[in-house]
Design an enzyme around this catalytic site. Structure first.
Site, PDB file in Angstrom:
ATOM      1  N   GLU A  47       3.268 -10.472  -8.643  1.00  0.00           N
ATOM      2  CA  GLU A  47       4.675 -10.596  -9.075  1.00  0.00           C
ATOM      3  C   GLU A  47       5.508 -11.365  -8.052  1.00  0.00           C
ATOM      4  O   GLU A  47       6.633 -11.745  -8.340  1.00  0.00           O
ATOM      5  CB  GLU A  47       5.278  -9.197  -9.348  1.00  0.00           C
ATOM      6  N   HIS A  84       0.058  -8.896  -4.482  1.00  0.00           N
ATOM      7  CA  HIS A  84       1.275  -8.857  -5.317  1.00  0.00           C
ATOM      8  C   HIS A  84       1.415 -10.113  -6.174  1.00  0.00           C
ATOM      9  O   HIS A  84       2.114 -11.049  -5.765  1.00  0.00           O
ATOM     10  CB  HIS A  84       2.507  -8.793  -4.407  1.00  0.00           C
ATOM     11  N   CYS A 126      -0.816  -2.952  -5.200  1.00  0.00           N
ATOM     12  CA  CYS A 126      -0.612  -2.500  -3.829  1.00  0.00           C
ATOM     13  C   CYS A 126      -0.416  -0.978  -3.742  1.00  0.00           C
ATOM     14  O   CYS A 126      -1.386  -0.237  -3.895  1.00  0.00           O
ATOM     15  CB  CYS A 126       0.520  -3.295  -3.195  1.00  0.00           C
TER      16      CYS A 126
END
Ligand code: GLN
Length: 189
Positions: free
Chosen positions: A174, A172, A78
């Site tokens: 994560e 994302h 990002c």
């Protein structure tokens, strides 16, 4: 192997948790001196203008550029994708985050507009297959050239790319339970 996560601002601990799930040692990077022991680097999401500014206040910014040029595997998510790019469109010029200028791509910040600032969508990722994309005020890649190759599209827009030792995603990983994108990066090291 130790992977560093640049921890100036943004989704740092989530990346550290993911690396733990992948059984890889990690280090929260705050200063350039910590970079010497790492084999790969993650630049997390957050606010690219802020991350860029804070990194330039120390020698972290220039050190990362040198390492990226020297072949260090670097993965930007990002805001990290924004920073890896060589070119940004008008909305990057307006706030002027200084970019690392490592990847042959032109990016556009906050490309999905107000109504769709944050959303989840299943995407196809080359070499992985279907993957849950979490997009938060996400950038897109307008175009790539040279050795920079698109790896994933959403709605006809490029949302991931790789250029030899460099990897960038608009979304994302994560923030999901799916470790395959981090494993993909670990395989690059
Ligand atoms: N919109 C942010 C930027 O351009 C990126 C958002 C994010 O990292 N989730 O810096």
């Amino acid at each position: 192997m130790i992977i560093g996560v640049v921890g100036i601002q943004g989704a740092v601990s989530e990346h550290l948790d993911m690396l733990k799930k992948c059984n890889v040692d990690s280090l929260w990077i705050r200063k350039a001196e910590q970079l010497c022991g790492v084999s790969g680097l993650i630049i997390p999401g957050g606010e690219s203008t802020t991350i860029s500014k804070l990194m330039r206040e120390s020698s972290l910014f220039d050190s990362i550029v040198d390492l990226g040029k020297g072949g260090m595997p670097i993965y930007g998510t990002c805001a990290g994708l924004v920073l890896l790019a060589k070119q940004g469109c008008e909305n990057v010029k307006k706030t002027e985050p200084k970019l690392f200028g490592l990847m042959d791509m032109k990016i556009c910040r906050n490309a999905f507009g107000n109504q769709k600032e944050s959303f989840e969508a299943e995407i196809d990722f080359e070499g992985i297959g279907k993957y849950p994309g979490v997009f938060i005020r996400a950038p897109i890649i307008d175009k790539t050239w040279g050795n920079c190759k698109p790896l994933s599209f959403y709605d006809g827009k490029i949302v991931a790319a790789k250029q030899s030792n460099l990897l960038a995603t608009s979304f994302h990983p994560e923030l999901t339970d799916d470790i395959r994108l981090h494993e993909f990066f670990i395989d690059m090291i």
